[in-house]
Design an enzyme around this catalytic site. Structure first.
Site, PDB file in Angstrom:
ATOM      1  N   ASN A 183       0.810  -1.224   0.000  1.00  0.00           N
ATOM      2  CA  ASN A 183       0.000   0.000   0.000  1.00  0.00           C
ATOM      3  C   ASN A 183       0.841   1.272   0.000  1.00  0.00           C
ATOM      4  O   ASN A 183       0.302   2.373   0.104  1.00  0.00           O
ATOM      5  CB  ASN A 183      -0.942   0.018   1.211  1.00  0.00           C
ATOM      6  CG  ASN A 183      -0.208   0.088   2.536  1.00  0.00           C
ATOM      7  OD1 ASN A 183       1.024   0.030   2.586  1.00  0.00           O
ATOM      8  ND2 ASN A 183      -0.959   0.192   3.623  1.00  0.00           N
ATOM      9  N   LYS A 184       2.166   1.126  -0.131  1.00  0.00           N
ATOM     10  CA  LYS A 184       3.039   2.299  -0.060  1.00  0.00           C
ATOM     11  C   LYS A 184       3.169   2.975  -1.423  1.00  0.00           C
ATOM     12  O   LYS A 184       2.819   2.427  -2.465  1.00  0.00           O
ATOM     13  CB  LYS A 184       4.422   1.891   0.460  1.00  0.00           C
ATOM     14  CG  LYS A 184       4.395   1.394   1.908  1.00  0.00           C
ATOM     15  CD  LYS A 184       3.876   2.455   2.856  1.00  0.00           C
ATOM     16  CE  LYS A 184       4.075   2.105   4.322  1.00  0.00           C
ATOM     17  NZ  LYS A 184       3.260   0.977   4.774  1.00  0.00           N
ATOM     18  N   ASN A 185       3.736   4.185  -1.416  1.00  0.00           N
ATOM     19  CA  ASN A 185       3.865   4.971  -2.646  1.00  0.00           C
ATOM     20  C   ASN A 185       4.752   4.280  -3.667  1.00  0.00           C
ATOM     21  O   ASN A 185       4.557   4.414  -4.879  1.00  0.00           O
ATOM     22  CB  ASN A 185       4.433   6.353  -2.331  1.00  0.00           C
ATOM     23  CG  ASN A 185       3.532   7.164  -1.431  1.00  0.00           C
ATOM     24  OD1 ASN A 185       2.925   6.640  -0.507  1.00  0.00           O
ATOM     25  ND2 ASN A 185       3.439   8.462  -1.689  1.00  0.00           N
TER      26      ASN A 185
END
Length: 381
Positions: A183-185
């Protein structure tokens, strides 16, 4: 459940798929040339002198603590409003995390004043966490930490692409720890990066990442060594070529994706301020450039958060909480300072709700989220 608007989504394209296929076709899956290239590109992007790709950000934090020789009897000041890994990494070494408060409703990062109140002769380090990608007050924190002889570790799990005064977050302290969770950039599924400008720390990281060995399988395959020595207690914290390949492609897209996150955050602020002004949005006019990792909002006092989130769920909108304060978890309640002087963290964390935010989110979906927010809020008053 099938969400009308999920909390997050992965933006993978043909580039990531082709990069993975090239690794599979190469026949070399463990840490090798692709990982080396990923590290070089990450160094160039952040301006860090050294970068080590690892299996996740938790192990990066553990390595950062271990390299400082933390152990039983030592204390490390950490925020309570963060993911539990920030504090767990301290406990892995036998040291004790001591929890500090946040600045306030408009800034959910760690408070220097609270850090100063937590300081004792047993304090050996500080870990800051750049909440949602917004910078902690690094100049002030580092100035005070330097006066006390304390190293500062940056938990930059939210902050890949964030900067302050033209300098990337994660490169201010003795080391910076990045997350590449799905879910990270910058997403690789699992994975992370540990950076430092300190040559001594880098030498320790190199050993800690792979069993304390003086040479790796890739070194021997290239003919640079035929055997190895084990010179320190190390861990198996390596990343693999598949995730490094994905990471390289994600890094190319990072700035554009972060720019889109900024646009969406701006649109959220406009609509919420127009339609539900009682719901507050932290980090107004914050210094530095954020990665806009998540979209936190604060409900007014007296609003039932669970009921509010259930209302959002009925409209098909997924929400979350970032974070339940660590010091209130059962496993941490017996620690020193565990429930003392963290009034802001407790009060504000109880009101926080995280709205969907990711580059594939459309303006129309933002409008759906804010409409649902308005309905859930008004039915809760």
């Amino acid at each position: 459940m099938s969400w009308l608007v999920p909390l997050s989504d992965i933006q993978f394209g043909a580039e990531e798929k082709e990069a993975v296929l090239r690794v599979l076709d190469s026949g070399w899956l463990t840490m090798g040339s692709i990982t080396e290239a990923f590290e070089e590109e990450f160094k160039a992007y952040t301006g860090a002198k050294h970068a080590f790709a690892v299996s996740n950000a938790t192990v990066a934090l553990h390595m950062a603590c271990q390299a400082l020789n933390l152990g039983p009897g030592d204390e490390v000041i950490v925020p309570s409003l963060t993911f539990v890994a920030t504090a767990n990494a301290v406990r892995y070494t036998g040291a004790t995390p001591v929890f500090a408060d946040i600045l306030g409703e408009n800034d959910l990062t760690i408070s220097l004043e609270s850090i100063q109140r937590r300081y004792t002769p047993r304090t050996k380090a500080i870990i800051v966490m750049h909440y949602a990608g917004y910078a902690c007050d690094m100049p002030a924190i580092l100035k005070w930490a330097y006066e006390k002889g304390l190293p500062v570790i940056e938990d930059a799990a939210h902050a890949v692409g964030s900067s302050l005064q033209g300098r990337h977050l994660g490169t201010w302290g003795i080391s910076g720890c990045f997350s590449f969770f799905s879910n990270k950039n910058l997403a690789t599924g699992e994975g992370g990066m540990l950076v430092t400008d300190d040559d001594h720390m880098a030498a320790k990281f190199r050993l800690l990442r792979s069993h304390g060995m003086t040479s790796l399988t890739w070194d021997r395959y290239q003919g640079h060594a035929w055997s190895y020595d084990v010179v320190d207690l190390g861990y198996n914290y390596r990343i693999d070529e598949l995730r490094s390949a994905i990471g390289r492609e994600q890094l190319k897209k990072l700035d554009a994706n972060n720019a889109r996150r900024k646009e969406l955050t701006t649109y959220y602020k406009q609509l919420i301020n127009e339609q539900v002004p009682a719901v507050k949005i932290p980090f107004e006019a914050h210094t530095g450039i954020s990665a806009y990792h998540i979209m936190p909002v604060l409900l007014p006092k007296g609003i039932d958060r669970i009921r509010f989130m259930e209302g959002m769920k009925r409209e098909g909108i997924q929400t979350s909480v970032h974070y339940p304060p660590i010091h209130l978890f059962t496993s941490f309640r017996s620690l020193p300072h565990g429930e003392q002087g963290l009034e802001l963290t407790e009060e504000i964390a109880a009101r926080e709700v995280t709205l969907p935010l990711y580059p594939l989110l459309t303006n129309g979906q933002v409008e759906l989220v804010v409409h649902a927010l308005s309905l859930a809020f008004n039915s809760n008053r």
